[in-house]
Design an enzyme around this catalytic site. Sequence first.
Site, PDB file in Angstrom:
ATOM      1  N   GLY A  11       0.843  -1.209   0.000  1.00 47.95           N
ATOM      2  CA  GLY A  11       0.000   0.000   0.000  1.00 47.95           C
ATOM      3  C   GLY A  11       0.871   1.250   0.000  1.00 47.95           C
ATOM      4  N   VAL A  23      16.841   9.055  -1.270  1.00 42.41           N
ATOM      5  CA  VAL A  23      17.725   7.948  -1.645  1.00 42.41           C
ATOM      6  C   VAL A  23      18.475   8.294  -2.936  1.00 42.41           C
ATOM      7  CG1 VAL A  23      17.733   5.548  -2.487  1.00 42.41           C
ATOM      8  CG2 VAL A  23      16.393   6.161  -0.456  1.00 42.41           C
ATOM      9  N   ARG A  72       1.033  -5.162  -5.076  1.00 46.29           N
ATOM     10  CA  ARG A  72       1.138  -6.298  -4.148  1.00 46.29           C
ATOM     11  C   ARG A  72       1.335  -7.517  -5.057  1.00 46.29           C
ATOM     12  NH1 ARG A  72      -0.502  -4.073   0.723  1.00 46.29           N
ATOM     13  NH2 ARG A  72      -2.257  -2.655   0.705  1.00 46.29           N
ATOM     14  N   ASP A 103       5.376  -4.564   6.313  1.00 44.16           N
ATOM     15  CA  ASP A 103       5.997  -5.836   6.716  1.00 44.16           C
ATOM     16  C   ASP A 103       6.058  -6.868   5.585  1.00 44.16           C
ATOM     17  OD1 ASP A 103       3.246  -6.125   6.824  1.00 44.16           O
ATOM     18  OD2 ASP A 103       3.299  -7.545   8.495  1.00 44.16           O
ATOM     19  N   GLY A 104       5.028  -6.902   4.740  1.00 42.61           N
ATOM     20  CA  GLY A 104       5.033  -7.847   3.611  1.00 42.61           C
ATOM     21  C   GLY A 104       6.181  -7.531   2.663  1.00 42.61           C
ATOM     22  N   THR A 125       4.352   2.940   5.354  1.00 42.38           N
ATOM     23  CA  THR A 125       2.966   2.476   5.510  1.00 42.38           C
ATOM     24  C   THR A 125       2.232   3.426   6.456  1.00 42.38           C
ATOM     25  OG1 THR A 125       1.539   0.775   6.524  1.00 42.38           O
ATOM     26  CG2 THR A 125       3.808   0.802   7.259  1.00 42.38           C
ATOM     27  N   ASP A 127       0.002   2.537   8.389  1.00 44.32           N
ATOM     28  CA  ASP A 127      -0.544   1.766   9.521  1.00 44.32           C
ATOM     29  C   ASP A 127       0.237   1.903  10.834  1.00 44.32           C
ATOM     30  OD1 ASP A 127      -2.405   0.885   7.720  1.00 44.32           O
ATOM     31  OD2 ASP A 127      -1.501  -1.095   7.427  1.00 44.32           O
ATOM     32  N   ASP A 129       2.465  -0.073  11.905  1.00 43.66           N
ATOM     33  CA  ASP A 129       2.356  -1.407  12.506  1.00 43.66           C
ATOM     34  C   ASP A 129       3.684  -2.150  12.582  1.00 43.66           C
ATOM     35  OD1 ASP A 129       2.584  -1.685   9.786  1.00 43.66           O
ATOM     36  OD2 ASP A 129       0.998  -3.189   9.587  1.00 43.66           O
ATOM     37  N   ARG A 171      -5.317  -1.826   9.170  1.00 44.34           N
ATOM     38  CA  ARG A 171      -5.272  -3.297   9.147  1.00 44.34           C
ATOM     39  C   ARG A 171      -5.431  -3.845  10.563  1.00 44.34           C
ATOM     40  NH1 ARG A 171      -3.247  -6.102   4.552  1.00 44.34           N
ATOM     41  NH2 ARG A 171      -2.253  -4.203   3.822  1.00 44.34           N
ATOM     42  N   ALA A 186     -12.282  12.323  20.337  1.00 45.81           N
ATOM     43  CA  ALA A 186     -13.368  11.342  20.169  1.00 45.81           C
ATOM     44  C   ALA A 186     -13.892  10.888  21.529  1.00 45.81           C
ATOM     45  CB  ALA A 186     -12.854  10.134  19.394  1.00 45.81           C
TER      46      ALA A 186
HETATM   47  O1  F6P Z   1      -1.432  -1.125   4.684  1.00 46.94           O
HETATM   48  C1  F6P Z   1      -2.078   0.029   4.342  1.00 46.94           C
HETATM   49  C2  F6P Z   1      -3.534  -0.208   4.135  1.00 46.94           C
HETATM   50  O2  F6P Z   1      -4.106   1.009   3.702  1.00 46.94           O
HETATM   51  C3  F6P Z   1      -4.301  -0.765   5.332  1.00 46.94           C
HETATM   52  O3  F6P Z   1      -4.601   0.214   6.295  1.00 46.94           O
HETATM   53  C4  F6P Z   1      -5.503  -1.353   4.662  1.00 46.94           C
HETATM   54  O4  F6P Z   1      -6.076  -2.381   5.437  1.00 46.94           O
HETATM   55  C5  F6P Z   1      -4.935  -1.891   3.375  1.00 46.94           C
HETATM   56  O5  F6P Z   1      -3.745  -1.168   3.132  1.00 46.94           O
HETATM   57  C6  F6P Z   1      -5.818  -1.789   2.158  1.00 46.94           C
HETATM   58  O6  F6P Z   1      -5.154  -2.435   1.125  1.00 46.94           O
HETATM   59  P1  F6P Z   1      -5.575  -2.339  -0.423  1.00 46.94           P
HETATM   60  O7  F6P Z   1      -4.895  -1.132  -0.995  1.00 46.94           O
HETATM   61  O8  F6P Z   1      -5.016  -3.589  -1.006  1.00 46.94           O
HETATM   62  O9  F6P Z   1      -7.052  -2.250  -0.466  1.00 46.94           O
END
Ligand code: F6P
Length: 320
Positions: A11, A23, A72, A103-104, A125, A127, A129, A171, A186
Amino acid sequence: MKTIGILTSGGDSPGMNAAIRAVVRSAVYYDMKVYGIKRGYEGLIDGEIEELNVASVSDILHRGGTVLRTARSKRYMTPEGIRKACEMLETFQIEGLVIIGGDGSFRGGFELAKRGISVMGLPGTIDNDLAYTDFTIGFDTAVNTVLSAISNIRDTSSSHERTTVIEVMGRHCGDIALYSGLAGGAEFILVPEEKSDLKALCRKILQGRNRGKLHSIIVKAEGVEITSQELADYIEEHTGLETKIVVLGYIQRGGSPTARDRVLASRMGYKAVELLKNDSDSKAIGISGDEIVACALEEAIDIPKCYDRNILRLADVLSI
Ligand code: F6P
């Protein structure tokens, strides 16, 4: 090391372009040849590779997305795909590779590292994460995008005296929800790392109403088990208050990166090239406190992410 490559994978995230620029320019500064690989591992397999220079990365610092594009890649997950990718690196005499992704993408990079390529992972990313680094490139921008959405939604929620469930990305990680929920005031934040207490949520909404609050904002991470629709139905049923849903989706992945993300990407990109120049082993670049750090790539993949429970607690205290 004289020749390196760079790709973005998985992503996209705001700040990837700032990292690419850093870079490429650092490599040129150190007299290294740098190849841009299009569409992540897909482009590596297919040989979509071209040399980049100082001008190739002009005017991209402020742009969201990735000029190298991303994918991906399913093909790369096969032994045949990895073999082809290695062949391409050999054809272009690429000895070191910068991989910007999550991570992937790092796991994919480790496959190359095992075969003798020096791989530098940059955490790109939204996320946040990846446990080895305090922050990932793109997270801050995504949080600010969510924040701006929360402000708009708050206006209309007040006018109509509604409760609104705002679903954010991440995610399996609740950090976008945590940070944007705290910053946006919130009433309740739901993250996948914590069991959702829906009774407490409804109690809080009703308490707020009783003391004159016009709206309630619930920020829910996409990884939480209950769907936003189920949650909205539950709230309506147990509070009697009209409840709307907003799924923010891909708007969180685009947009001009914040200063924080641009600085992070620039510092990390430079660090990756410095390490490659010195023929380092494969590393994941991160930030710890205000220091740019590097740890072994395989370690970065394996560390389990822990979320900051104190932020959730703080948000709860401050939104009484
Ligand atoms: O990893 C980034 C992210 O935007 C996540 O937050 C989400 O779950 C996922 O990618 C969505 O992936 P895709 O672009 O394959 O729909």
